[in-house]
Write a protein that holds these residues in place. Structure first.
Motif, short mmCIF file in Angstrom:
data_model
loop_
_atom_site.label_atom_id
_atom_site.label_comp_id
_atom_site.label_asym_id
_atom_site.label_seq_id
_atom_site.Cartn_x
_atom_site.Cartn_y
_atom_site.Cartn_z
N GLU A 170 -2.92 -7.20 4.37
CA GLU A 170 -3.59 -6.29 3.27
C GLU A 170 -4.38 -5.56 4.06
N HIS A 171 -5.22 -6.02 5.12
CA HIS A 171 -5.98 -5.01 5.67
C HIS A 171 -5.37 -3.83 6.54
N LEU A 172 -4.21 -4.57 7.25
CA LEU A 172 -3.64 -3.52 8.09
C LEU A 172 -2.81 -2.45 7.21
N LYS A 173 -2.53 -2.64 5.94
CA LYS A 173 -1.95 -1.92 5.19
C LYS A 173 -3.10 -0.69 4.88
N LEU A 174 -4.25 -1.39 4.54
CA LEU A 174 -5.30 -0.20 4.41
C LEU A 174 -5.62 0.45 5.51
N VAL A 175 -5.47 -0.24 6.94
CA VAL A 175 -5.69 0.77 7.94
C VAL A 175 -4.59 1.82 8.30
N ARG A 176 -3.47 1.65 7.70
CA ARG A 176 -2.31 2.48 8.05
C ARG A 176 -2.61 3.74 6.88
N TRP A 177 -3.10 3.25 5.84
CA TRP A 177 -3.38 4.32 4.89
C TRP A 177 -4.39 5.42 5.16
#
Length: 302
Positions: free
Chosen positions: A126-133
Motif C-alpha cells: 500500500e505504501h509503495l502504491k502511494l509513493v508511486r502516486w
C-alpha cells in the motif's frame, strides 16, 4: 522549511511576521538545501488540516493557504482518494492555486500497524502504491505515521517488527528515488524518546529517515532541539508547532489525552512564537551541521 527568529510584541507570530522572519533565512522559497557557506535555503509549506473545516474541504484548504502566501502543501491519503484515478485533475487544481505538493501522508484506510508482522506485506504494498502516486507530482519523500497506540504501549518486540518492515519499505522507496520519513506522533506506536531511539538504532540510515514534529515531540516530554541535534543527518522534514512556555524543553506532566487536546482551554499546540519551542535553537543546530537534507516544513497547529 523556515524557523521564526523573533516574535511580535504580544509573543504571537502573524503570517506576515513569520514570512519576514523566514526571509531572513531563506533566499529561495523552493530550495531544499542549507549550507553555512552560503545563504540558507528552505521550503515552507502548510498542511491541509491546519484550520477547522479544511479537513472536510481539500479545495478550500488549497485556496485559503494560497491566499495568505503559501506555495507548498502537504495532505493525507484519504483526502486525495477522489483524485487517485485522475491525478491530472489534481495537478490542474494545484496549478490553479500556484501550489506544489510536498508529500501525501499515509492514513486510513491504509494499514499502519507496522508492529504487526501479519500485515507487513500489505503495508509495504500500500505504501509503495502511494509513493508511486506522489512521485508523479514531483514529491521527493513520503511522510508516514504509525498506527494507533495500544493501551499497553509499544513493546521491544513491536519495535523489532516495526524496524524490519520499515527497513524493507525504506529500501524499496529508495529504489523509487524518494526518501522515507517516519513521524513520531502522540497516541501512536511511535511516541516516546526510547521508542524513537530504538527505531533509529534498528533501521538503516540510508533508507529510513525522520520527520520531526516540534509540537508532538515536546508534548511527549522530549526536547526538540536535543532531538534535532542527535538526528540532524536523518531528518527530512520538520512539522512546526509551538506549545505553552512552560513546556519548553519537553512537557513535564503526563501525556495529553487525544480526546480533549483541542477542547477550549485544553489546547496543547499553538501558533509559532508562543514560547514553548526553541525554534532559534533548532535553526542553530541546522546551521552548525550544515543541514543538506530535504528541508520541507509543514506548518500546523492541530
Amino acid at each position: 522549511m523556515s524557523l521564526p527568529l523573533s516574535a511580535t510584541k504580544d509573543n504571537a507570530f502573524t503570517r506576515r511576521r513569520f514570512l519576514q522572519a523566514a526571509s531572513l533565512a531563506a533566499s529561495s522559497f523552493w530550495s531544499a538545501s542549507f549550507s553555512p557557506a552560503s545563504s540558507s535555503q528552505f521550503n515552507i509549506g502548510i498542511t491541509t488540516n491546519t484550520l477547522g473545516g479544511w479537513e472536510k474541504d481539500l479545495i478550500k484548504s488549497f485556496r485559503e493557504g494560497a491566499e495568505v502566501g503559501y506555495r507548498a502543501v502537504e495532505t493525507f491519503y484519504s483526502y486525495v482518494l477522489p483524485y487517485w484515478e485522475k491525478p491530472e485533475a489534481m495537478k490542474m487544481i494545484l496549478a490553479e492555486f500556484g501550489l506544489r505538493l510536498v508529500t501525501v501522508s499515509n492514513g486510513g484506510p491504509m494499514v499502519m500497524q507496522f508492529e504487526d508482522a501479519a500485515t507487513a506485506d500489505r503495508i509495504i504494498d500500500e505504501h509503495l502504491k502511494l509513493v508511486r502516486w506522489i512521485k508523479g507530482f514531483g514529491c521527493t519523500h513520503l511522510k508516514i505515521n504509525t498506527g494507533q497506540r495500544r493501551p499497553e504501549g509499544t513493546t521491544t518486540a513491536d519495535l523489532r517488527q516495526m524496524a524490519k518492515t520499515m527497513n524493507e519499505l525504506g529500501k524499496r522507496i529508495s529504489d523509487e528515488g524518494l526518501k522515507f520519513g517516519v513521524h513520531a506522533h502522540l497516541w501512536t506506536q511511535l511516541q516516546d524518546r526510547k521508542e524513537i531511539d530504538r527505531l533509529m538504532e534498528s533501521t538503516d540510515p540510508r533508507h529510513v529517515y525522520m520527520v520531526l514534529d516540534t509540537g508532538h515531540i515536546t508534548m511527549a516530554g522530549i526536547d526538540p532541539v536535543e532531538l534535532a541535534k542527535t538526528y540532524v543527518g536523518r531528518i527530512v522534514e520538520f512539522h512546526m508547532k509551538d506549545c505553552k512556555p512552560e513546556d519548553r524543553g519537553g512537557h513535564k506532566g503526563p501525556s495529553p489525552q487525544r480526546e480533549s487536546y483541542t477542547n477550549k482551554g485544553k489546547r496543547i499546540f499553538y501558533e509559532l512564537g508562543r514560547g514553548g519551542v526553541d525554534f532559534p535553537g533548532i535553526l542553530a543546530v541546522l546551521k552548525k551541521n550544515g543541514w543538506k537534507r530535504l528541508a520541507d516544513c509543514r506548518i500546523g497547529f492541530q
